[in-house]
Write an enzyme that holds these catalytic residues in place. Structure first.
Site, mmCIF file in Angstrom:
data_model
loop_
_atom_site.group_PDB
_atom_site.id
_atom_site.type_symbol
_atom_site.label_atom_id
_atom_site.label_comp_id
_atom_site.label_asym_id
_atom_site.label_seq_id
_atom_site.Cartn_x
_atom_site.Cartn_y
_atom_site.Cartn_z
ATOM 1 N N GLU A 57 5.928 -23.832 -12.309
ATOM 2 C CA GLU A 57 6.770 -24.427 -13.364
ATOM 3 C C GLU A 57 8.015 -25.056 -12.759
ATOM 4 O OE1 GLU A 57 7.607 -22.096 -16.867
ATOM 5 O OE2 GLU A 57 8.963 -23.644 -17.653
ATOM 6 N N ASP A 114 0.860 -13.572 -21.879
ATOM 7 C CA ASP A 114 2.052 -13.272 -21.075
ATOM 8 C C ASP A 114 2.480 -11.824 -21.231
ATOM 9 O OD1 ASP A 114 2.986 -15.352 -19.513
ATOM 10 O OD2 ASP A 114 4.093 -16.308 -21.158
ATOM 11 N N GLU A 146 5.590 -13.289 -14.459
ATOM 12 C CA GLU A 146 6.466 -14.181 -13.697
ATOM 13 C C GLU A 146 6.990 -13.501 -12.440
ATOM 14 O OE1 GLU A 146 9.623 -15.710 -16.153
ATOM 15 O OE2 GLU A 146 8.238 -16.453 -17.678
ATOM 16 N N ASP A 160 4.950 -16.340 -23.748
ATOM 17 C CA ASP A 160 6.124 -15.735 -24.397
ATOM 18 C C ASP A 160 7.091 -16.813 -24.879
ATOM 19 O OD1 ASP A 160 7.094 -16.499 -21.952
ATOM 20 O OD2 ASP A 160 7.981 -14.565 -21.428
ATOM 21 N N SER A 161 6.773 -18.087 -24.605
ATOM 22 C CA SER A 161 7.532 -19.188 -25.208
ATOM 23 C C SER A 161 7.460 -19.101 -26.730
ATOM 24 C CB SER A 161 7.003 -20.546 -24.725
ATOM 25 O OG SER A 161 5.606 -20.630 -24.912
ATOM 26 N N LYS A 190 -0.534 -12.813 -17.668
ATOM 27 C CA LYS A 190 0.299 -13.611 -16.757
ATOM 28 C C LYS A 190 1.632 -12.890 -16.607
ATOM 29 C CE LYS A 190 2.255 -17.736 -17.997
ATOM 30 N NZ LYS A 190 3.708 -17.439 -17.902
HETATM 31 O O1 KIV Z 1 5.406 -18.990 -22.098
HETATM 32 C C1 KIV Z 1 4.826 -20.050 -21.827
HETATM 33 O O2 KIV Z 1 4.459 -20.843 -22.696
HETATM 34 C C2 KIV Z 1 4.583 -20.330 -20.417
HETATM 35 C C3 KIV Z 1 4.128 -21.701 -20.061
HETATM 36 C C4 KIV Z 1 5.248 -22.629 -20.248
HETATM 37 C C5 KIV Z 1 3.540 -21.765 -18.717
HETATM 38 O O3 KIV Z 1 4.765 -19.487 -19.600
#
Ligand code: KIV
Length: 272
Positions: free
Chosen positions: A187, A88, A120, A49-50, A118
């Site tokens: 992280e 994510d 969090e 989600d970055s 994924k």
């Molecule tokens: O969103 C992302 O790119 C991430 C990584 C930094 C692990 O969660």
């Protein structure tokens, strides 16, 4: 086995099997364009989600929506054939209840064809991870610095600087492992703690700003390529792509402005 020697897509058991055998190479990709470059080299491609920040210029990751994640993940799936693709679950799509998480995760898996999601969070998210994994949804955990919580934590801060916080973070790792996660992103965690967690778990840890003592590493592709002028302190730039792109565009613009733009391919040559 290196990612390069795989002729089929890497699976969740393949990733689990790498613990103590071979480091896990992971990178983000958000598009078909970048996935094509990453796929031959990576065990895991994360559609992170970055992308809200890197690709869409937002201040935080909170603006990523489920539809946006699915849209990008579909592009990545089209252009990759070997790496395990993890997507994510964005902010707001899974926290309220395990049922919400299942609805979101099943949309991601069925509409993109990716292998895992994924999410969090530590102990508080363990029941959700358990709910998903026991229903056939492979989950990668993500503990330590969790960017979706920056509003509450007051920014992107390294975790574990104060030793008194170590027990809680270790407990997060253990409960997420026990809930069935197949790998856990660590992280922004100080080196001795990241190392201790990695040694403690049977589950592979994937570090980002968490020292070289994890079972694998992940970086945001655009950060390590040198696309972004501003990157976190721990990021080593393996390329200077931003400079190269800037130079090429400047040269193009200059050639248009001074009328030296080469138009040779459409030169008209009369036949007689
Ligand atoms: O969103 C992302 O790119 C991430 C990584 C930094 C692990 O969660």
């Amino acid at each position: 086995m290196s990612a390069q020697s795989h002729s089929r897509r890497i699976t969740v058991p393949d990733i689990r099997g790498k613990k103590g055998v071979q480091p896990i190479v992971s990178l983000t990709a958000y598009s078909a364009l970048t996935a094509r470059f990453v796929d031959p080299h990576a065990d895991i491609i994360l559609v992170g989600d970055s992308l809200a920040m890197v690709e869409h210029g937002m201040e935080t990751t909170l603006g990523a929506t489920l539809d946006l994640m699915i849209f990008h993940a579909q592009s990545v799936m089209r252009a990759s054939k070997r790496a395990l693709v993890v997507v994510d679950l964005p902010f707001g799509s899974y926290e309220a209840s395990p049922q919400d998480a299942y609805r979101s995760a099943s949309r991601v898996l069925s509409q993109t064809g990716c292998s895992a999601v994924k999410l969090e969070g530590g102990a508080a998210m363990a029941p959700t991870v358990e709910f998903l994994t026991s229903r056939g949804v492979p989950v990668m955990g993500h503990i330590g610095l969790t960017p979706q919580s920056v509003m509450g934590t007051g920014g992107f801060k390294t975790q574990g600087r104060d030793r008194s916080t170590w027990e809680v973070i270790k407990q997060d790792a253990v409960t997420i492992e026990n809930s069935g996660a197949f790998a856990i992103v660590l992280e922004g965690i100080v080196e001795p703690l990241a190392r201790a967690i990695t040694n403690m778990l049977k589950t592979p840890t994937i570090g980002i700003g968490a020292s070289s003592h994890c079972d694998g590493q992940i970086l945001v592709l655009e950060d390590m390529l040198g696309f972004n002028p501003k990157v976190p302190r721990f990021v080593k730039k393996f390329g200077t792509i931003g400079d190269a792109v800037d130079k090429a565009i400047a040269e193009y613009a200059a050639s248009v402005l001074d009328r030296s733009f080469p138009g040779l391919e459409h030169t008209y040559e009369p036949k007689d």
